[in-house]
Design a protein around this motif. Structure first.
Motif, short mmCIF file in Angstrom:
data_model
loop_
_atom_site.label_atom_id
_atom_site.label_comp_id
_atom_site.label_asym_id
_atom_site.label_seq_id
_atom_site.Cartn_x
_atom_site.Cartn_y
_atom_site.Cartn_z
N GLU A 1 -80.08 41.28 16.75
CA GLU A 1 -79.53 42.09 15.64
C GLU A 1 -78.55 41.25 14.55
O GLU A 1 -77.62 40.63 15.38
N ILE A 2 -78.73 41.15 13.43
CA ILE A 2 -77.70 40.46 12.56
C ILE A 2 -77.18 41.69 11.34
O ILE A 2 -77.75 42.52 11.16
N GLU A 3 -76.14 40.88 10.79
CA GLU A 3 -75.66 41.52 9.91
C GLU A 3 -75.82 40.91 8.54
O GLU A 3 -76.04 39.56 8.45
N TYR A 4 -76.10 41.63 7.36
CA TYR A 4 -76.23 40.78 6.08
C TYR A 4 -75.97 41.62 5.16
O TYR A 4 -75.63 42.82 5.35
N GLU A 5 -75.79 41.33 3.74
CA GLU A 5 -75.67 42.13 2.53
C GLU A 5 -76.93 42.49 1.72
O GLU A 5 -77.77 41.61 1.80
N LEU B 1 -85.49 38.49 4.37
CA LEU B 1 -84.14 37.59 4.53
C LEU B 1 -84.84 36.38 5.00
O LEU B 1 -85.55 36.07 5.65
N LEU B 2 -84.04 35.11 4.16
CA LEU B 2 -84.25 33.83 4.60
C LEU B 2 -83.17 33.54 5.29
O LEU B 2 -81.96 33.29 4.72
N LEU B 3 -83.41 33.07 6.52
CA LEU B 3 -82.27 32.90 7.72
C LEU B 3 -82.51 31.42 8.19
O LEU B 3 -83.62 31.14 8.68
N PRO B 4 -81.40 30.46 8.44
CA PRO B 4 -81.56 29.32 8.76
C PRO B 4 -81.51 29.30 10.37
O PRO B 4 -80.89 30.07 10.98
N PHE B 5 -82.43 28.33 10.94
CA PHE B 5 -82.48 28.38 12.47
C PHE B 5 -81.36 27.17 12.72
O PHE B 5 -81.42 26.16 11.97
N ASP B 6 -80.72 27.45 13.89
CA ASP B 6 -79.50 26.51 14.34
C ASP B 6 -80.53 25.27 14.69
O ASP B 6 -81.23 25.49 15.74
N GLY B 7 -79.93 24.01 14.38
CA GLY B 7 -80.70 22.77 14.59
C GLY B 7 -82.36 22.90 14.61
O GLY B 7 -83.05 22.15 15.03
N GLY B 8 -82.75 23.77 13.37
CA GLY B 8 -84.11 23.73 13.45
C GLY B 8 -84.81 22.70 12.41
O GLY B 8 -85.92 22.87 11.98
N GLN C 1 -87.64 36.60 7.58
CA GLN C 1 -87.82 37.80 8.30
C GLN C 1 -88.10 39.04 7.60
O GLN C 1 -87.34 39.22 6.57
N SER C 2 -89.03 39.80 7.91
CA SER C 2 -89.29 40.89 7.36
C SER C 2 -88.26 41.83 7.53
O SER C 2 -87.63 41.96 8.62
N MET C 3 -87.86 42.86 6.48
CA MET C 3 -86.88 43.70 6.66
C MET C 3 -87.53 45.12 7.03
O MET C 3 -86.59 46.11 7.55
N LYS C 4 -88.76 45.15 7.03
CA LYS C 4 -89.35 46.62 7.37
C LYS C 4 -90.04 46.40 8.96
O LYS C 4 -89.85 47.42 9.61
N ALA D 1 -91.86 37.58 11.37
CA ALA D 1 -90.93 36.68 10.77
C ALA D 1 -92.03 35.32 10.56
O ALA D 1 -92.93 35.02 11.44
N PHE D 2 -91.77 34.65 9.53
CA PHE D 2 -92.42 33.28 9.26
C PHE D 2 -91.45 32.28 9.38
O PHE D 2 -90.35 32.24 8.94
N VAL D 3 -92.10 31.08 9.77
CA VAL D 3 -91.34 29.66 9.65
C VAL D 3 -91.74 29.28 8.38
O VAL D 3 -92.83 29.10 8.21
N VAL D 4 -90.52 28.73 7.78
CA VAL D 4 -90.96 28.22 6.19
C VAL D 4 -89.97 26.92 6.16
O VAL D 4 -89.19 26.76 6.89
#
Length: 152
Positions: free
Chosen positions: A14-18, A39-46, A53-56, A61-64
């Motif tokens: 679970e994450i928080e976002y605006e 949402l476009l989220l960074p992987f730590d050390g990715g 990440q789909s919001m629905k 989730a896709f890696v881009v």
């Protein structure tokens, strides 16, 4: 003060976002037309890999990746109608990401340079487009940054 919303994600729990962080794909993605908010989220050390990440659908989730970090001469060309749909005059005003099919080992992974995700950085509206001059499955090992890539 901006209200924080919560979202269950595939890789981050679970994450928080605006609300303004959402990227909208009015036509969805190829094969996922009903999925229109991400949402476009960074992987730590990715190693430059990001998570779309789909919001629905939490499990979707896709890696881009930024294609220009892999292939500096990547030259996406959009049709005039595509530029007009984004409200820009040139492709350089937009952000581009390519989907990565992550495999084990990571060096067997591929990136899809043919169908990039195009994002307007100000409106956060996005579309997936087709670039006829590129292929769908470029081995990640082809690119010099392969040592920096890390599994997701």
């Amino acid at each position: 003060m901006t209200e924080m919303l919560k979202l269950q994600t595939k890789y981050f729990g679970e994450i928080e976002y605006e609300a303004g962080d959402a990227i909208r794909f009015p036509e969805g993605l190829f094969g996922f037309e009903e999925e229109q908010s991400f949402l476009l989220l960074p992987f730590d050390g990715g190693g430059g890999m990001l998570c779309l990440q789909s919001m629905k659908t939490p499990a979707l989730a896709f890696v881009v990746l930024d294609p220009f970090t892999l292939k500096p001469d990547y030259a996406p060309e959009l049709e005039p109608s595509e530029l007009e749909a984004f409200g820009v005059k040139e492709a350089g005003d937009l952000g581009f990401y390519v989907l990565c099919a992550v495999k084990n080992p990571v060096s067997d992974s591929t990136v899809n340079l043919k169908c990039p995700l195009v994002i307007h950085p100000e409106t956060r509206e996005a579309r997936q487009v087709i670039m006829e001059r590129y292929e769908m499955r470029h081995p990640l090992a082809e690119f010099s940054r392969r040592e920096e890539a890390a599994p997701c």
